[in-house]
Design a protein around this motif. Structure first.
Motif, short mmCIF file in Angstrom:
data_model
loop_
_atom_site.label_atom_id
_atom_site.label_comp_id
_atom_site.label_asym_id
_atom_site.label_seq_id
_atom_site.Cartn_x
_atom_site.Cartn_y
_atom_site.Cartn_z
N SER A 99 0.84 -1.20 0.00
CA SER A 99 0.00 0.00 0.00
C SER A 99 0.87 1.25 0.00
CB SER A 99 -0.91 0.01 1.23
OG SER A 99 -0.13 0.25 2.40
N ASN A 123 -1.38 5.03 8.66
CA ASN A 123 -2.28 5.60 7.65
C ASN A 123 -2.57 7.07 7.95
OD1 ASN A 123 -2.47 3.18 6.26
ND2 ASN A 123 -4.28 2.50 7.37
N LEU A 137 -4.97 10.58 -1.72
CA LEU A 137 -5.00 9.16 -2.04
C LEU A 137 -5.33 8.37 -0.78
CD1 LEU A 137 -1.72 8.85 -4.17
CD2 LEU A 137 -4.06 8.74 -5.05
N ASP A 138 -5.95 7.22 -0.97
CA ASP A 138 -6.20 6.32 0.15
C ASP A 138 -4.88 5.67 0.53
OD1 ASP A 138 -6.93 4.32 1.91
OD2 ASP A 138 -8.68 3.68 0.76
N ARG A 140 -4.28 3.13 2.03
CA ARG A 140 -4.36 1.66 1.96
C ARG A 140 -4.32 1.14 0.54
NH1 ARG A 140 -9.93 1.64 5.13
NH2 ARG A 140 -10.15 3.24 3.51
N ARG A 141 -4.31 2.03 -0.42
CA ARG A 141 -4.38 1.61 -1.81
C ARG A 141 -3.03 1.08 -2.30
NH1 ARG A 141 -6.40 5.83 -6.38
NH2 ARG A 141 -5.89 4.63 -8.24
N GLU A 145 -1.46 0.28 -8.38
CA GLU A 145 -2.66 0.77 -9.05
C GLU A 145 -2.58 2.24 -9.41
OE1 GLU A 145 -5.96 -0.05 -6.53
OE2 GLU A 145 -5.89 -2.23 -6.83
N LEU A 146 -1.53 2.91 -8.96
CA LEU A 146 -1.41 4.35 -9.18
C LEU A 146 -0.75 4.65 -10.51
CD1 LEU A 146 -0.13 5.50 -5.66
CD2 LEU A 146 -2.50 5.20 -6.43
N ARG A 275 -9.84 -0.54 -13.28
CA ARG A 275 -8.48 -0.39 -12.78
C ARG A 275 -8.34 0.99 -12.16
NH1 ARG A 275 -4.17 -1.91 -17.27
NH2 ARG A 275 -2.82 -1.16 -15.59
N PRO A 276 -8.32 1.06 -10.81
CA PRO A 276 -8.23 2.37 -10.14
C PRO A 276 -7.04 3.17 -10.65
CG PRO A 276 -8.65 0.63 -8.55
CD PRO A 276 -8.35 -0.05 -9.85
N GLY A 277 -7.25 4.49 -10.77
CA GLY A 277 -6.17 5.37 -11.21
C GLY A 277 -6.12 5.59 -12.70
#
Length: 521
Positions: A99, A123, A137-138, A140-141, A145-146, A275-277
């Motif tokens: 993450s 966090n 941004l989260d 935890r992500r 995915e970024l 797909r996030p991002g």
């Protein structure tokens, strides 16, 4: 240029060799409290090696490092970090499967009283660091995915978490949009006021003039001059870096466009799996004619990369609507191999991950896209492939020892030329370019722009996505601006400049797609 302030760091007589190559030669370099000291030079000039010595990545060197008046010799990056020195590398050193918060605190996670990782605390601190960098941004992500620009901001947040007295920034804005760059400058101003010293490595001369106090130029591993950064011009810096006057960076004449080769009308992609991002095409229209260079502008996350990947068959699979016409007939490339067969070539944003097999030779990387063309009876004649690669190396002026050397040993600009050369060997009708000059020096930029001009003169159409406004205005005939996956404005660069392009990217006056004589939407 001594301002009477004691240096936080002094590097004295630093020398380092790799085999027979002298990467650094008796370099003296200082960083003072509350200053931004720019470090300039072509790729291969010794900048990265010098900073790797300072950050503890390179330990076998000659010379001395003094931190706060005390001689130090680092045996690892953690030693440098404990001494208050942190480095943001140009090539991102993040773990995709972890993450955002786990990457920022990797190896130094906050603990509970029971010695367990305190994820809530981790966090919370990460959110604050990201807010300082102007990104939401989260924590935890997963970092994988970024987007590249978001990952760059995570690396900056990671460096801030170390509370360093000296922060080394190696091309920190290379993947950022104009808005993110401004936020980055705000962060740098805050660090300066807090007394931190910053080493700033960049090929963007406009940035150096805005934020740096001093600028030291390296050439062939040695210091050649030092400037007051406020008096530095792109021409003076470029001449010092390459040792000769640099001709005008951009094209001096445009090519009369020929027939239309690409027409994209209301392109939309609904991926099978989100797909996030990513910002998939959601209503993009653009045209390209032979000999024409068309730019794709827009802020980070506007959909520039996703458009090019979709056209090249390298994007997320899903339901495609709208129309892609290539050389007068509808097409839907479902793979890069199919797109290459049609006559498209693609130079991706991240050459080290998506563009090159970094541990393989220059020869192997170059012939990758033309194996089918030069093979005979299922075999590739050695003479044919080496001949093709040597011609490419000569024509593109790639600086290397041997075509059998690993491509990862080349400088960034020369690696980019190899990717270009591989695509040009396919004899494309259309070149798709995503940030083609990201992380390359001013000399290599000029050479790449010259290559684009030559491609246009040969009748090749070019679709170029870039976050550099000067590049879009100086290189392209037209620029289509994207926002939220949609095309919102088209600008003729013979009449529009950087200010108009930035305004369109930020949504000012861009509610409708303007059309000029260069093409329609």
């Amino acid at each position: 240029m001594d301002n009477g302030v004691s240096p936080l760091v002094e590097m004295i007589g630093i020398s380092k060799s790799y085999g027979g190559v002298r990467a650094c030669r008796d370099i003296a370099f200082t960083v003072r409290e509350g200053e931004v000291h720019a470090l300039l030079g072509e790729n291969g000039a010794g900048k990265s090696t010098l900073m790797k010595v300072l950050s503890g990545d390179v330990t076998d060197y000659e010379g001395e490092i003094v931190v706060d008046g005390e001689p130090r010799r680092f045996t690892a990056p953690v030693d440098a970090q404990r001494a208050g020195i942190a480095m943001i590398h140009q090539e991102l050193d993040l773990v995709p499967g972890l993450s955002v918060a786990e990457n920022i605190f990797l190896g130094r996670e906050p603990r509970t009283r029971l010695a367990m990782v305190d994820r809530r605390e981790m966090n919370t601190i990460t959110r604050g660091l990201l807010e300082r960098c102007g990104v939401h941004l989260d924590p935890r992500r997963p970092v994988g995915e970024l987007r590249t620009g978001e990952q760059q901001l995570v690396t900056i947040a990671k460096a801030l978490s170390l509370d360093a007295k000296v922060l080394i920034m190696d091309e920190p804005t290379s993947a950022l949009s104009s808005v993110e760059v401004e936020q980055m400058f705000t962060v740098i101003s805050e660090l300066r006021r807090a007394g931190a010293g910053i080493v700033y490595i960049s090929h963007r001369m406009d940035e150096i003039g805005r934020i740096a106090d001093r600028a030291t130029v390296l050439r062939n591993g040695a210091v050649v001059t030092e400037f007051d950064a406020r008096e530095l011009t792109a021409e003076k810096a470029a001449e010092a870096m390459v040792g000769r006057p640099v001709q005008a960076m951009f094209r001096t004449r445009a090519v009369e466009p020929g027939e239309e080769i690409l027409r994209v009308t209301d392109l939309r992609l609904r991926p099978r799996r989100e797909r996030p991002g990513r910002r998939e095409p959601d209503g993009i229209s653009v045209t390209v004619r032979r000999g024409e260079i068309v730019g794709i502008g827009g802020l980070l996350g506007s959909g520039r990369t996703e458009l090019l990947e979709t056209l090249f068959g390298a994007g997320t699979r899903g339901a495609l609507s709208g129309l892609i016409e290539f050389r007068g007939r509808p097409v839907h490339p479902r793979s890069p191999r199919q797109a290459l067969g049609l006559g498209m070539g693609f130079v991706p944003e991240d050459r080290r991950i998506a563009g090159l097999a970094i541990d393989h030779s220059v020869l192997a990387n170059t012939v990758l896209s033309i194996v089918d063309r030069i093979a005979a009876a299922g075999m590739v004649p050695r003479g044919r492939e080496t001949g093709a690669v040597r011609r490419m190396v000569d024509e593109l002026k790639v600086k290397l020892g041997s075509i059998h050397d690993p491509v990862g040993t080349l400088s960034g600009g020369n690696q980019q030329k190899v990717v270009f050369g591989r695509m040009l060997l396919t004899e494309p009708t259309l070149l798709l370019l995503d940030e083609p000059t990201r992380g390359v020096d001013v000399g290599a930029k000029a050479e790449i722009y010259a290559l684009l001009g030559q491609a246009a003169e040969q009748g090749i159409g070019v679709l170029l996505a870039s976050s550099e406004l000067a590049e879009l205005v100086g290189v392209c005939d037209r620029v289509v601006v994207l926002s939220g996956g949609r095309s919102v404005r088209e600008l003729d660069t013979s009449h529009a400049g950087e200010a108009e392009l930035l305004a369109a990217s930020m949504g000012e006056g861009s509610t409708a797609l303007a059309v000029d004589a260069g093409g329609s939407a």
